[in-house]
Every structure is written in structure tokens, then in C-alpha cells.
Design a protein around this motif. Structure first.
Motif, PDB file in Angstrom:
ATOM      1  N   LYS A  91       6.615  13.336  -8.874  1.00  7.95           N
ATOM      2  CA  LYS A  91       6.890  13.145 -10.302  1.00  7.95           C
ATOM      3  C   LYS A  91       7.814  11.969 -10.585  1.00  7.95           C
ATOM      4  N   THR A  92       8.072  11.132  -9.594  1.00 10.25           N
ATOM      5  CA  THR A  92       8.981  10.007  -9.778  1.00 10.25           C
ATOM      6  C   THR A  92       8.303   8.680  -9.469  1.00 10.25           C
ATOM      7  N   VAL A  93       8.984   7.612  -9.898  1.00  6.60           N
ATOM      8  CA  VAL A  93       8.612   6.241  -9.541  1.00  6.60           C
ATOM      9  C   VAL A  93       9.833   5.607  -8.892  1.00  6.60           C
ATOM     10  N   MET A  94       9.604   4.778  -7.882  1.00  9.38           N
ATOM     11  CA  MET A  94      10.698   4.083  -7.208  1.00  9.38           C
ATOM     12  C   MET A  94      10.428   2.589  -7.151  1.00  9.38           C
ATOM     13  N   MET A  95      11.509   1.810  -7.148  1.00 10.91           N
ATOM     14  CA  MET A  95      11.423   0.355  -7.007  1.00 10.91           C
ATOM     15  C   MET A  95      12.056  -0.031  -5.679  1.00 10.91           C
ATOM     16  N   TRP A  96      11.404  -0.953  -4.972  1.00 11.64           N
ATOM     17  CA  TRP A  96      11.854  -1.400  -3.662  1.00 11.64           C
ATOM     18  C   TRP A  96      11.983  -2.911  -3.675  1.00 11.64           C
ATOM     19  N   PHE A 152       6.761  -1.403  -6.673  1.00 13.40           N
ATOM     20  CA  PHE A 152       6.921  -0.135  -7.375  1.00 13.40           C
ATOM     21  C   PHE A 152       5.920   0.877  -6.832  1.00 13.40           C
ATOM     22  N   SER A 153       6.359   2.128  -6.733  1.00 14.67           N
ATOM     23  CA  SER A 153       5.481   3.181  -6.228  1.00 14.67           C
ATOM     24  C   SER A 153       5.629   4.437  -7.071  1.00 14.67           C
ATOM     25  N   ALA A 154       4.501   5.116  -7.304  1.00 14.86           N
ATOM     26  CA  ALA A 154       4.478   6.395  -8.025  1.00 14.86           C
ATOM     27  C   ALA A 154       4.068   7.486  -7.049  1.00 14.86           C
ATOM     28  N   SER A 155       4.423   8.720  -7.377  1.00 10.34           N
ATOM     29  CA  SER A 155       4.217   9.786  -6.398  1.00 10.34           C
ATOM     30  C   SER A 155       3.920  11.133  -7.052  1.00 10.34           C
ATOM     31  N   ARG A 156       3.391  12.010  -6.221  1.00 14.52           N
ATOM     32  CA  ARG A 156       3.214  13.401  -6.642  1.00 14.52           C
ATOM     33  C   ARG A 156       4.542  14.132  -6.794  1.00 14.52           C
ATOM     34  N   SER A 188       0.838  -1.199   0.000  1.00 13.86           N
ATOM     35  CA  SER A 188       0.000   0.000   0.000  1.00 13.86           C
ATOM     36  C   SER A 188       0.870   1.245   0.000  1.00 13.86           C
ATOM     37  N   GLY A 189       0.289   2.335  -0.491  1.00 10.81           N
ATOM     38  CA  GLY A 189       0.958   3.632  -0.478  1.00 10.81           C
ATOM     39  C   GLY A 189       0.050   4.669   0.122  1.00 10.81           C
ATOM     40  N   ARG A 234      -3.222 -12.267   5.666  1.00 14.35           N
ATOM     41  CA  ARG A 234      -3.808 -13.194   6.637  1.00 14.35           C
ATOM     42  C   ARG A 234      -3.915 -12.596   8.034  1.00 14.35           C
ATOM     43  N   SER A 235      -2.851 -11.958   8.480  1.00 15.71           N
ATOM     44  CA  SER A 235      -2.853 -11.446   9.848  1.00 15.71           C
ATOM     45  C   SER A 235      -3.100  -9.945   9.927  1.00 15.71           C
ATOM     46  N   GLY A 236      -2.852  -9.232   8.832  1.00 21.46           N
ATOM     47  CA  GLY A 236      -2.966  -7.781   8.852  1.00 21.46           C
ATOM     48  C   GLY A 236      -1.716  -7.092   9.347  1.00 21.46           C
ATOM     49  N   ALA A 237      -0.696  -7.854   9.723  1.00 27.18           N
ATOM     50  CA  ALA A 237       0.516  -7.268  10.288  1.00 27.18           C
ATOM     51  C   ALA A 237       1.281  -6.458   9.241  1.00 27.18           C
ATOM     52  N   ALA A 238       1.746  -5.281   9.623  1.00 30.36           N
ATOM     53  CA  ALA A 238       2.613  -4.472   8.770  1.00 30.36           C
ATOM     54  C   ALA A 238       4.036  -4.984   8.917  1.00 30.36           C
ATOM     55  N   LEU A 239       4.621  -5.484   7.819  1.00 32.66           N
ATOM     56  CA  LEU A 239       5.895  -6.184   7.876  1.00 32.66           C
ATOM     57  C   LEU A 239       7.079  -5.347   7.403  1.00 32.66           C
ATOM     58  N   ARG A 240       6.872  -4.476   6.436  1.00 35.92           N
ATOM     59  CA  ARG A 240       7.935  -3.607   5.927  1.00 35.92           C
ATOM     60  C   ARG A 240       7.360  -2.225   5.665  1.00 35.92           C
ATOM     61  N   ARG A 241       8.214  -1.230   5.769  1.00 38.08           N
ATOM     62  CA  ARG A 241       7.819   0.137   5.443  1.00 38.08           C
ATOM     63  C   ARG A 241       8.969   0.804   4.726  1.00 38.08           C
ATOM     64  N   PHE A 242       8.690   1.345   3.538  1.00 38.24           N
ATOM     65  CA  PHE A 242       9.714   1.973   2.711  1.00 38.24           C
ATOM     66  C   PHE A 242       9.454   3.478   2.627  1.00 38.24           C
ATOM     67  N   VAL A 243      10.515   4.262   2.825  1.00 39.42           N
ATOM     68  CA  VAL A 243      10.395   5.721   2.800  1.00 39.42           C
ATOM     69  C   VAL A 243      11.430   6.284   1.846  1.00 39.42           C
ATOM     70  N   GLY A 244      11.015   7.225   0.995  1.00 36.17           N
ATOM     71  CA  GLY A 244      11.944   7.820   0.044  1.00 36.17           C
ATOM     72  C   GLY A 244      11.310   8.899  -0.808  1.00 36.17           C
ATOM     73  N   HIS A 245       9.989   8.814  -0.989  1.00 36.32           N
ATOM     74  CA  HIS A 245       9.300   9.832  -1.783  1.00 36.32           C
ATOM     75  C   HIS A 245       9.202  11.148  -1.012  1.00 36.32           C
ATOM     76  N   GLU A 246       9.195  12.234  -1.759  1.00 37.86           N
ATOM     77  CA  GLU A 246       9.121  13.561  -1.145  1.00 37.86           C
ATOM     78  C   GLU A 246       7.691  14.051  -1.002  1.00 37.86           C
ATOM     79  N   ARG A 247       6.763  13.405  -1.729  1.00 36.99           N
ATOM     80  CA  ARG A 247       5.359  13.789  -1.638  1.00 36.99           C
ATOM     81  C   ARG A 247       4.496  12.524  -1.608  1.00 36.99           C
ATOM     82  N   GLU A 248       3.198  12.712  -1.551  1.00 38.89           N
ATOM     83  CA  GLU A 248       2.223  11.623  -1.463  1.00 38.89           C
ATOM     84  C   GLU A 248       2.451  10.531  -2.500  1.00 38.89           C
ATOM     85  N   VAL A 249       2.329   9.281  -2.078  1.00 33.49           N
ATOM     86  CA  VAL A 249       2.368   8.145  -2.987  1.00 33.49           C
ATOM     87  C   VAL A 249       0.987   8.013  -3.630  1.00 33.49           C
TER      88      VAL A 249
END
Length: 300
Positions: free
Chosen positions: A108-113, A102-106, A61-62, A74-89
Motif C-alpha cells: 500500500k506504499t510508494v517509495m523513492m530511491w 519510484f516503486s509501488a507495492s502491495r 524493474s520491480g 546494453r550489457s544486461g548487468a544488474a547494477l543496483r538493487r533496492f530493498v524496503g517494501h514488505e510485499r510484492e512490487v
């Protein structure tokens, strides 16, 4: 059936995960025990803007908090969190069963994790002039297509980050992208009220479906690659429909699903089992989710 979700006009991250303790940098292989009922922190600290399947037991999710999170279905547990965008995903996606997100953002970039990598991005895709609003990855995760409000669609090599192609169409403000399973084609919806089929090999439009009366907000493709869905904006009972399109034979409109009173924000083909009727689901700003019989447009 008509599933009413009164808090769902715009998807908010007010969902509580009744699972194991939230971990910002946990192991993606851990899940909570069956029947866990402990209250835990949400995966995001602001509205959730996008969600996608990652593996049979994981989703990504973003959010407006500029982060990307990986959670257990299955459990709803948050397992990883990635930070790097400067604005909303704005969008997240992944090739199913892959370890790449992959994530896109306001910004103007896309990032791969990398699911099992560091917390920072493993690849960066700059190049759009405005917010990135469309994101689709090839089934083998080797190529990526992105779309933006700058009227462009781009193709990228995920290994090198190289832009392999860029196509611009006047007034083509991209709203969503999705890759056709097993094919080199990408479906794209637009604020110009059309749904396009792109051939990713040359990054050219292979087909454009007839324009609708309202902005096309989202699209999805059936697992067999035979059909695609698009959804429409709307208000006061006008518009708001989803449309089923034939991708292989007539390349025309097959069916419409009408019943929402405001914009339909998303549409999706539901998983099909041996004893299940082919169905689709739509969600709307009218606070409802509707499940439809794909063939008859009836609500179960």
C-alpha cells in the motif's frame, strides 16, 4: 510482424543476463564489455512485475521478491538493487534521465530511491488503503501521481513526501497511470472500463473517454503528447484490443488494434526515427507480442 513469445503469458524473471557478474550494490556507471557471454544471476529471484526506462542505457524493474533493480540495457548487468517494501512490487517508474526511481507495492506504499544513494528509500509515500497499481512521475520528477484499487488517485511532492491532493471516484479501480510529456495531464486506466485524463494541477478529471466493453489494463502516451493508448482485457477472442485516443483535437477514438485472443496486458508507443513508420507494440496473455502500424492498425 508477429513476435511469438511462448513464455510470456505473465512476465517471469526467468531471463538470464549474459553479462558481467550480478552485483547487489554496484556502481550504476559500470557496464560489461562488448561481446560478454558469461552466465550471470538474474536481477530478481521471483517473477518480474514491472519494467521502465531510466536512462538511455539503464532500466529499472520491480518483482515479487519485493525488490527494485537497476540494469544496463546494453550489457544486461544488474547494477543496483533496492530493498524496503514488505510485499510484492507492482509498478516502477522514473522521469527519463533522472536519478530518482519510484516503486509501488502491495504493501500500500510508494517509495523513492536515489540511483547513486544508499540502498534504502530516500522518500516514503504512505496513504493508500489497498495495493498501489498506478504510478506516474512528472517530467521534472518534482511531483508524483499514484493510483490504487481503493478508488483513489493521489498527488505527492517528491521532495517532502507531502500528499498534495487526493481524489476518489466510485468503482475507479486504477490499473495504470502515465504522465503526458510536457503537460500537466495524467492518463489513467481503470477496471470500470474507462480511460481518464486528469489535470494534475487541481487533481480533477479533465476528460473521460467512452467506456469500452472490457477492463482497461494499461495505458501509454506518445512522445509528442498527441495520442494515448489503452489496452483491454479479454478471452476466447473477445476483447483484448488496444485503442488509440486523440488527446488534443477530437478527444475521441482514432483506431483499434485487434488480433489478440486473450487479455492485452501492456501497450506501448515504439520509438520513432526519421525513416520509421509510427508503430505500437502490445503484449498479451495469449503468449504473443504484436507490432502494429500506428496509423493503419496493420501488422508489419
Amino acid at each position: 510482424c508477429l513476435l511469438t513469445a511462448r513464455a510470456m503469458g505473465t512476465l517471469q524473471s526467468k531471463i538470464s543476463f549474459h553479462t558481467t557478474k550480478y552485483r547487489a550494490e554496484g556502481s550504476a556507471g559500470q557496464t560489461g564489455g562488448a561481446g560478454a557471454s558469461q552466465q550471470h544471476s538474474p536481477a530478481h529471484t521471483d517473477a518480474v512485475t514491472s519494467v521502465a526506462a531510466l536512462k538511455p542505457d539503464l532500466c529499472v524493474s520491480g518483482g515479487r521478491d519485493k525488490s527494485v533493480a537497476v540494469c544496463s540495457w546494453r550489457s544486461g548487468a544488474a547494477l543496483r538493487r533496492f530493498v524496503g517494501h514488505e510485499r510484492e512490487v507492482t509498478k516502477v517508474t522514473s522521469a527519463l534521465d533522472s536519478n530518482r526511481v519510484f516503486s509501488a507495492s502491495r504493501d500500500k506504499t510508494v517509495m523513492m530511491w536515489e540511483l547513486h544513494g544508499t540502498s534504502g528509500p530516500s522518500q516514503h509515500f504512505p496513504g493508500h488503503d489497498l495495493v498501489v497499481t498506478g504510478l506516474a512521475v512528472s517530467p521534472d520528477a518534482s511531483q508524483l501521481c499514484t493510483g490504487s484499487r481503493d478508488n483513489t488517485v493521489c498527488k505527492w511532492d517528491t521532495e517532502t513526501g507531502e500528499c498534495l491532493g487526493r481524489a476518489t471516484i466510485s468503482r475507479n479501480l486504477v490499473t495504470h497511470l502515465c504522465w503526458v510529456p510536457g503537460e500537466p495531464y495524467v492518463i489513467q486506466t481503470s477496471e470500470d472500463k474507462t480511460t481518464r485524463v486528469w489535470d494534475s494541477r487541481e487533481l480533477q478529471v479533465a476528460h473521460t473517454f467512452p467506456a469500452k466493453q472490457h477492463i482497461q489494463t494499461c495505458c501509454d502516451v506518445s512522445q509528442d503528447g498527441r495520442y494515448c493508448l489503452s489496452s483491454s482485457s479479454g478471452s476466447a477472442g473477445q476483447g483484448g484490443e488496444a485503442t488509440l485516443w486523440d488527446l488534443r483535437q477530437t478527444r475521441g477514438r482514432v483506431c483499434e488494434y485487434k488480433g489478440h485472443f486473450q487479455t492485452t496486458n501492456s501497450c506501448v508507443f515504439l520509438p520513432r526515427g526519421p525513416a520509421l513508420t509510427p508503430s505500437i507494440a502490445t503484449s498479451s496473455s495469449d503468449s504473443t507480442v504484436k507490432v502494429w502500424d500506428q496509423d493503419t492498425a496493420g501488422r508489419g
